[in-house]
Design an enzyme around this catalytic site. Structure first.
Site, mmCIF file in Angstrom:
data_model
loop_
_atom_site.group_PDB
_atom_site.id
_atom_site.type_symbol
_atom_site.label_atom_id
_atom_site.label_comp_id
_atom_site.label_asym_id
_atom_site.label_seq_id
_atom_site.Cartn_x
_atom_site.Cartn_y
_atom_site.Cartn_z
ATOM 1 N N HIS A 4 0.833 -1.204 0.000
ATOM 2 C CA HIS A 4 0.000 0.000 0.000
ATOM 3 C C HIS A 4 0.866 1.253 0.000
ATOM 4 O O HIS A 4 2.081 1.202 0.117
ATOM 5 C CB HIS A 4 -0.984 0.023 1.187
ATOM 6 N N CYS B 74 5.352 5.153 5.187
ATOM 7 C CA CYS B 74 4.144 4.612 4.542
ATOM 8 C C CYS B 74 3.699 5.487 3.362
ATOM 9 O O CYS B 74 2.770 5.123 2.650
ATOM 10 C CB CYS B 74 3.015 4.415 5.548
ATOM 11 N N HIS C 43 4.983 -0.150 -0.514
ATOM 12 C CA HIS C 43 5.745 -1.055 0.369
ATOM 13 C C HIS C 43 4.750 -2.072 0.895
ATOM 14 O O HIS C 43 3.535 -1.847 0.841
ATOM 15 C CB HIS C 43 6.394 -0.277 1.518
ATOM 16 N N HIS D 27 3.164 -5.059 3.745
ATOM 17 C CA HIS D 27 2.990 -5.472 5.140
ATOM 18 C C HIS D 27 2.519 -6.919 5.155
ATOM 19 O O HIS D 27 1.832 -7.372 4.236
ATOM 20 C CB HIS D 27 1.921 -4.623 5.843
ATOM 21 N N ASP E 193 -4.728 -10.786 -0.779
ATOM 22 C CA ASP E 193 -3.376 -11.351 -0.676
ATOM 23 C C ASP E 193 -2.570 -11.094 -1.950
ATOM 24 O O ASP E 193 -3.061 -11.307 -3.064
ATOM 25 C CB ASP E 193 -3.459 -12.856 -0.406
ATOM 26 N N HIS E 194 -1.339 -10.623 -1.755
ATOM 27 C CA HIS E 194 -0.421 -10.316 -2.860
ATOM 28 C C HIS E 194 -0.965 -9.250 -3.808
ATOM 29 O O HIS E 194 -0.648 -9.249 -4.999
ATOM 30 C CB HIS E 194 -0.011 -11.586 -3.614
ATOM 31 N N GLU F 121 -1.044 -4.777 11.521
ATOM 32 C CA GLU F 121 -0.235 -4.336 10.389
ATOM 33 C C GLU F 121 1.228 -4.697 10.638
ATOM 34 O O GLU F 121 1.992 -4.978 9.708
ATOM 35 C CB GLU F 121 -0.393 -2.829 10.172
#
Ligand code: NI
Length: 134
Positions: free
Chosen positions: A14, A33, A39, A41, A79-80, A124
């Site tokens: 995100h 962030c 980047h 998490h 996911d991903h 997170e």
């Protein structure tokens, strides 16, 4: 009342950026962030349902059913993924942990039996998490 919790996990990228603010303000406020190339998490999700045990089955909820709901509607969806670019939910919503938790809760609330109370925790990082229960 008794509660049952299912843990699950997804990885996602995100960027926290408010388009209404200057780049400088975004960078000062969101820090790492705000990195313009995104980047990732490792998100850990805990989904808790609460209610009364069904005397016939001895279950509050069938864990297999609950885990499938989470897998199909949350993990497969996020996911991903790059939350900003790959999902409709965060096209116009900053993907903070708070907003992600609300989005996840709203999706799950539609899928889980209304007689069960629903709350979620979204980690997170191992030290930072948010809780939402509607
Ligand atoms: Ni971040």
């Amino acid at each position: 009342m008794i509660s049952v919790t299912r843990k699950s996990h997804f990885n996602a990228a995100h960027r926290l950026h408010n388009n209404e603010w200057s780049d400088e303000k975004n960078n000062n406020f969101y820090g790492l962030c705000n990195n313009k190339n995104y980047h990732g998490h490792n998100y850990d999700l805990e989904v808790t349902v609460k209610g009364e045990i069904d005397p016939e089955s001895g279950y509050l909820v069938d864990m297999k059913v609950l885990s499938n709901i989470i897998e199909e509607n949350i993990c497969k969806k996020f996911d991903h993924k790059n939350l900003n670019l790959d999902t409709t939910e965060f096209k116009n919503l900053i993907p903070t942990a708070e907003n992600i938790a609300v989005v996840i809760w709203n999706i799950l609330r539609e899928k889980i039996d209304k007689k069960l109370k629903l709350s979620i925790k979204l980690f997170e990082t191992p030290r930072n998490f948010v809780e939402y229960s509607g």
